[in-house]
Design a protein around this motif. Structure first.
Motif, PDB file in Angstrom:
ATOM      1  N   VAL A 137       0.805  -1.329   0.040  1.00 18.89           N
ATOM      2  CA  VAL A 137      -0.013   0.147   0.018  1.00 18.89           C
ATOM      3  C   VAL A 137       0.722   1.297  -0.008  1.00 18.89           C
ATOM      4  O   VAL A 137       0.683   2.434  -0.798  1.00 18.89           O
ATOM      5  CB  VAL A 137      -0.993   0.032   1.271  1.00 18.89           C
ATOM      6  CG1 VAL A 137      -1.670   1.200   1.273  1.00 18.89           C
ATOM      7  CG2 VAL A 137      -2.012  -1.291   1.095  1.00 18.89           C
ATOM      8  N   ILE A 138       1.812   1.321   0.810  1.00 21.05           N
ATOM      9  CA  ILE A 138       2.710   2.257   0.938  1.00 21.05           C
ATOM     10  C   ILE A 138       3.512   2.618  -0.580  1.00 21.05           C
ATOM     11  O   ILE A 138       3.813   3.726  -0.968  1.00 21.05           O
ATOM     12  CB  ILE A 138       3.793   2.222   2.134  1.00 21.05           C
ATOM     13  CG1 ILE A 138       3.168   2.346   3.439  1.00 21.05           C
ATOM     14  CG2 ILE A 138       5.226   3.482   1.953  1.00 21.05           C
ATOM     15  CD1 ILE A 138       4.107   1.802   4.415  1.00 21.05           C
ATOM     16  N   ALA A 139       3.878   1.347  -1.161  1.00 24.84           N
ATOM     17  CA  ALA A 139       4.502   1.647  -2.493  1.00 24.84           C
ATOM     18  C   ALA A 139       3.819   2.208  -3.435  1.00 24.84           C
ATOM     19  O   ALA A 139       4.107   2.852  -4.234  1.00 24.84           O
ATOM     20  CB  ALA A 139       4.928   0.054  -2.950  1.00 24.84           C
ATOM     21  N   ALA A 187       6.471  -6.689  -7.090  1.00 19.62           N
ATOM     22  CA  ALA A 187       6.821  -5.575  -8.034  1.00 19.62           C
ATOM     23  C   ALA A 187       6.727  -4.184  -7.524  1.00 19.62           C
ATOM     24  O   ALA A 187       7.482  -3.379  -8.302  1.00 19.62           O
ATOM     25  CB  ALA A 187       5.773  -6.007  -9.345  1.00 19.62           C
ATOM     26  N   LEU A 188       5.504  -4.016  -7.061  1.00 13.51           N
ATOM     27  CA  LEU A 188       5.188  -2.619  -6.629  1.00 13.51           C
ATOM     28  C   LEU A 188       6.299  -2.221  -5.520  1.00 13.51           C
ATOM     29  O   LEU A 188       6.776  -0.921  -5.613  1.00 13.51           O
ATOM     30  CB  LEU A 188       3.783  -2.556  -5.958  1.00 13.51           C
ATOM     31  CG  LEU A 188       2.642  -2.532  -6.914  1.00 13.51           C
ATOM     32  CD1 LEU A 188       1.357  -2.832  -5.930  1.00 13.51           C
ATOM     33  CD2 LEU A 188       2.266  -1.381  -7.473  1.00 13.51           C
ATOM     34  N   ILE A 189       6.683  -3.054  -4.361  1.00 14.88           N
ATOM     35  CA  ILE A 189       7.924  -2.737  -3.566  1.00 14.88           C
ATOM     36  C   ILE A 189       9.186  -2.391  -4.326  1.00 14.88           C
ATOM     37  O   ILE A 189       9.757  -1.521  -3.935  1.00 14.88           O
ATOM     38  CB  ILE A 189       7.816  -3.836  -2.559  1.00 14.88           C
ATOM     39  CG1 ILE A 189       6.294  -3.932  -1.815  1.00 14.88           C
ATOM     40  CG2 ILE A 189       8.924  -3.634  -1.556  1.00 14.88           C
ATOM     41  CD1 ILE A 189       6.554  -5.001  -0.752  1.00 14.88           C
ATOM     42  N   THR A 207      10.208   4.316   5.288  1.00 11.08           N
ATOM     43  CA  THR A 207       8.873   4.107   5.589  1.00 11.08           C
ATOM     44  C   THR A 207       8.516   2.444   5.431  1.00 11.08           C
ATOM     45  O   THR A 207       7.803   1.894   5.945  1.00 11.08           O
ATOM     46  CB  THR A 207       7.687   5.123   4.809  1.00 11.08           C
ATOM     47  OG1 THR A 207       8.241   6.430   5.212  1.00 11.08           O
ATOM     48  CG2 THR A 207       6.462   4.635   5.492  1.00 11.08           C
ATOM     49  N   ILE A 208       8.796   2.291   3.951  1.00 16.46           N
ATOM     50  CA  ILE A 208       8.547   0.831   3.707  1.00 16.46           C
ATOM     51  C   ILE A 208       9.199  -0.167   4.559  1.00 16.46           C
ATOM     52  O   ILE A 208       8.543  -1.138   5.262  1.00 16.46           O
ATOM     53  CB  ILE A 208       8.833   0.528   2.214  1.00 16.46           C
ATOM     54  CG1 ILE A 208       7.768   1.372   1.218  1.00 16.46           C
ATOM     55  CG2 ILE A 208       8.784  -0.814   1.874  1.00 16.46           C
ATOM     56  CD1 ILE A 208       8.096   1.367  -0.124  1.00 16.46           C
TER      57      ILE A 208
END
Length: 284
Positions: A137-139, A187-189, A207-208
């Motif tokens: 979600v953060i990504a 992939a998003l991360i 943050t991640i």
């Protein structure tokens, strides 16, 4: 090519592969092309996907029943019933197909807990996938803020969210099903970490990594307490992580402090998935 790959996935896991299509369609409209070409391309990909997906079904359906194996999971020896009934509609209703008078059988694996908005965070699934959900979600937020590869971000985010909703809604779910949503998540991360590093916006990296470290420790403490020494190890690692994230920045000028913080964060990231993975062959 996208349509063909989705069709190839359909041959392995049937209707679930088509759940990637909504994200792909939405993302295609964010590409830098004329609207007419986008529609034509989507139509070509769609017909390719549909044709190649149904190829096996037609081959089985047109083969006389006496000359082929019985189609498992069906009442009528029909590949259509198996694909769209037993392995599609039958997964969303535990009542459909309860007896032979129904049009199709149902199959609801009892290994994923009750359907609901919190299913991906329950005892059965949290250790499988939830420790990556906050980071994903953060990504997504980071990539949208940084305006990095918008079409790809929309595609991966749509894929992730579609599968998250679908897996939360089906009546029955096996733990290993959630691997299908891990692909867009990682992939998003990866994209967010690379974009943050390249643009110098390192707060997204912190943050991640920080949220993932803390959440994975929470998951381990909550759901993996049966692993002998894991809770004690996790508490120690969590303490190091908290020091690094909230109190250690002003002390990072010394090599010892850097090493302590680094060890804490890395340990927090890997201890829970590593423990759960190593325990797979020795369940409680």
């Amino acid at each position: 090519f996208a349509g063909a790959w989705i069709a190839a996935a359909f041959q392995m896991y049937m209707i679930v592969a088509w759940a990637v299509w909504p994200a792909l369609i939405l993302a295609w409209f964010f590409t830098q092309q004329k609207l007419g070409k986008k529609i034509v391309d989507l139509a070509i990909a769609g017909f390719t996907s549909l044709g190649l997906s149904l190829l096996w079904i037609f081959i089985v359906w047109l083969t006389p029943a006496a000359n082929r194996p019985y189609v498992g999971g069906t009442y009528s020896n029909s590949p259509w019933e198996m694909v769209f009934g037993y392995n599609a509609l039958g997964r969303f209703s535990s009542e459909a197909g309860a007896d032979a008078s129904s049009s199709y059988r149902s199959f609801t694996p009892p290994f994923g807990g009750e359907a609901g908005i919190d299913r991906l965070f329950n005892y059965q699934l949290s250790g499988q996938v939830s420790w990556l959900i906050p980071a994903s979600v953060i990504a997504i937020i980071a990539l949208l803020v940084l305006r990095e590869k918008i079409a790809t971000t929309i595609f991966l985010a749509g894929w992730f969210l579609t599968f998250a909703v679908m897996f939360s809604a089906v009546s029955g779910l096996h733990q290993f099903y959630v691997t299908a949503m891990v692909i867009p998540m990682v992939a998003l991360i990866a994209m967010a970490l690379e974009a943050s590093l390249r643009t110098g916006q390192k707060m997204w990296i912190a943050t991640i990594v920080g949220v993932t470290a803390l959440w994975s420790v929470f998951v381990g403490l909550t759901y993996a307490g049966y692993l002998d020494a894991l809770p004690l190890v996790q508490l120690a690692v969590a303490a190091l992580t908290l020091i690094g994230l909230f109190a250690g920045y002003r002390f990072l000028k010394t090599p010892a402090a850097r090493g302590l913080v680094t060890a804490g964060i890395i340990g927090s990231l890997i201890i829970t998935p590593a423990a759960l993975a190593s325990d797979t062959l020795h369940p409680p």
